[in-house]
Design an enzyme around this catalytic site. Structure first.
Site, mmCIF file in Angstrom:
data_model
loop_
_atom_site.group_PDB
_atom_site.id
_atom_site.type_symbol
_atom_site.label_atom_id
_atom_site.label_comp_id
_atom_site.label_asym_id
_atom_site.label_seq_id
_atom_site.Cartn_x
_atom_site.Cartn_y
_atom_site.Cartn_z
ATOM 1 N N ASP A 6 0.808 -1.209 0.000
ATOM 2 C CA ASP A 6 0.000 0.000 0.000
ATOM 3 C C ASP A 6 0.847 1.267 0.000
ATOM 4 O O ASP A 6 2.079 1.208 -0.006
ATOM 5 C CB ASP A 6 -0.949 -0.017 1.194
ATOM 6 C CG ASP A 6 -1.985 -1.122 1.074
ATOM 7 O OD1 ASP A 6 -2.739 -1.106 0.083
ATOM 8 O OD2 ASP A 6 -2.028 -2.004 1.949
ATOM 9 N N LYS A 7 0.193 2.385 0.035
ATOM 10 C CA LYS A 7 0.838 3.691 -0.036
ATOM 11 C C LYS A 7 1.942 3.829 1.004
ATOM 12 O O LYS A 7 1.723 3.648 2.193
ATOM 13 C CB LYS A 7 -0.215 4.779 0.177
ATOM 14 C CG LYS A 7 0.321 6.197 0.096
ATOM 15 C CD LYS A 7 -0.809 7.181 0.343
ATOM 16 C CE LYS A 7 -0.308 8.615 0.319
ATOM 17 N NZ LYS A 7 -1.401 9.583 0.588
#
Length: 528
Positions: A144-145
């Protein structure tokens, strides 16, 4: 949506055909099919004539026009076709500045940069440059980010005739994103589906395991419950108080103002500033003095062998197959996919980075759900900080009662590598190929981890105090009984989400959400 009609169609579905079939006296036979007298080719001939008329009309209208299949990108007519091979591409990256691994236009993602580098290096033809699906592009694990990966795997069909293809690809990538190597696989290889397990690493400073600060909501709850700080925690906070007093900050003044900075911080939006009683004329200089003293003591803290042993004890409880529905979002207890198998969890000996002590926790599991690792780490740290009974509390989290486990910061999380043990045995046995692994690039990967991943994690924590902000939020949280499972009784009805939501609704209060799934998107693997 209405049900589709079940009327069978033979040839063209125009009403004229239906009338003609009726005139021919066709009837339904067994199975509901239409029977047409053998030897009567009139309907078939008319159908072919109409098809020919349409084709000739289209050709006439299309003269002088490019009638090739349209794609999002240009077709390169004079491009020399080169053979494509199914491969596993081993990569590593620092996720800072990226909106995660998965392609997500117009956001900047790891896959977006890598795919463009493949095209520029000639590993993917221009005719396939408009869509990764044309090359059977797939990832082993989605991060994820802001999350990093020392090792991840992409499978795809790629042009690898050039022996310098890896160097050419890397020449089109930023330094924080590297292709380690490419390995030939069989045609059926799919890196996500054939991945046996995954290894993640989580780095965190050892002060994260300290008892809550005296005077905070959590500290007062523990004292009222009969749980006193352990000897190590008691001595630590006494030394902080003595240091502050030597600089003219009394214990009462420290207690009065201790929570203000955390309440104003972005990590603690759930707590309103009005919930802490303080004078309107807060002395900014005193607050800065308190923060500086606490910061110095956090950096000087060194974890004891006893506390480290407790961390390792709790990690072992996770091993095996359990229902981890409490460690993700929106997963029901009865959902079979909540059952996950953890192979091993270990904690390193502490090590110093720029004066601050850290530990590395390795989690090896078959697969993981969204937020699972961060919630597992959070539960370990909270159990140690609050002197909870892990042998009682952790097994309770695998049962039906739903509780709010806050997720630890994403900052310390990185994917170390996907593992292909089962596939490699088959590949080596049946095809005589080396297998999919990272052993050939261990030295490069270690150097990359320290320069582009570890150093960024350490620097961000030193500058922004991410872990301190997270645990301070838990300590000062006054919203409801969300964290009361850390008390002696463990998980009770009063601290379950169902009970608290029902109570809030009856009292007309707003239901407080401890977290929003804002920066991470549910995905097919649900990693991390």
């Amino acid at each position: 949506m209405s049900e589709p009609t079940t009327t069978p169609v033979v040839g063209n579905s125009a009403s004229g055909d239906s009338a003609e079939q009726h005139d021919l006296g066709q009837k339904r036979g067994k199975g509901g099919n239409w029977n047409r007298p053998r030897g009567d080719h009139q309907a078939k001939k008319q159908k072919m004539d109409r098809r020919g008329d349409r084709q000739r009309e289209q050709e006439k209208q299309g003269e002088g026009r490019d009638t090739r299949r349209k794609t999002d990108g240009p077709l390169v007519a004079d491009e020399v076709r080169q053979p494509k091979r199914k491969v596993a591409c081993m990569i590593g990256y620092c996720g800072t500045g990226y909106h995660g691994m998965q392609l997500n236009p117009p956001q900047k993602t790891i896959e977006g940069d890598i795919f463009q580098a493949f095209v520029k290096a000639g590993a993917i033809s221009q005719n396939n440059a408009d869509d990764p699906k044309k090359s059977a592009f797939m990832r082993a694990a989605r991060t994820d980010k802001g999350v990093h990966a020392a090792g991840n795997v992409i499978s795809l069909k790629m042009i690898i005739e050039d022996e310098n293809i890896v160097e050419k690809i890397n020449s089109h990538l930023p330094e924080q994103l590297r292709v380690w190597g490419v390995s030939r696989t069989n045609k059926a290889f799919e890196c996500r589906k054939l991945c046996s397990s995954r290894v993640y690493e989580y780095l965190m400073p050892t002060y994260s395991f300290l008892n809550p600060r005296p005077g905070t909501v959590m500290s007062e709850k523990l004292l009222k419950d009969g749980t006193s700080p352990d000897e190590e925690g008691k001595k630590y906070w006494e030394s902080v108080a003595a240091d502050l007093e030597s600089q003219g900050v009394s214990y009462d003044e420290w207690m009065k103002r201790a929570c203000i900075d955390e309440i104003k911080g972005e990590e603690t939006k759930e707590v309103a500033e009005s919930e802490v009683k303080t004078d309107s004329k807060t002395d900014a200089a005193t607050l800065e003095k308190i923060k500086a003293v606490e910061r110095r003591h956090r950096e000087e803290f060194r974890i004891s062998g006893e506390r480290l042993a407790k961390i390792r004890e709790i990690l072992k409880i996770y091993e095996g197959t359990h229902n981890f529905h409490n460690f993700t979002l929106g997963k029901a207890f009865k959902d079979p996919s909540a059952m996950r198998t953890m192979k091993s969890l270990t904690c390193s000996d502490p090590f110093l980075i720029d004066g601050t002590e850290w530990v590395s926790i390795k989690i090896h599991g078959q697969s993981f759900m969204l937020h699972q690792i961060r919630k597992m780490i959070s539960m370990v740290a909270l159990s140690v900080r609050c002197n909870a009974d892990p042998q009682k509390l952790i097994p309770q989290t695998f049962e039906k009662a739903r509780i709010n486990i806050p997720k630890a910061p994403a900052l310390g999380l990185l994917l170390e590598r996907p593992v292909y043990d089962s596939y490699n045995k088959k590949l080596q046995g049946e095809f005589g190929r080396e297998g999919v692994h990272f052993d050939n690039w261990n030295d490069q990967i270690e150097a990359f981890k320290h320069k582009f991943i570890y150093d960024k994690i350490y620097a961000e924590e030193k500058g922004q105090h991410v872990f301190h902000a997270f645990f301070s939020f838990v300590d000062v949280f006054t919203g409801d009984a969300s964290f009361d499972f850390l008390l002696k009784q463990g998980i009770t009805k009063e601290c379950t989400t169902d009970y608290m939501n029902k109570k809030a609704k009856e009292e007309g209060k707003e239901i407080k959400k401890l977290e929003e799934d804002d920066d991470e998107v549910a995905n097919e693997q649900n990693e991390g």
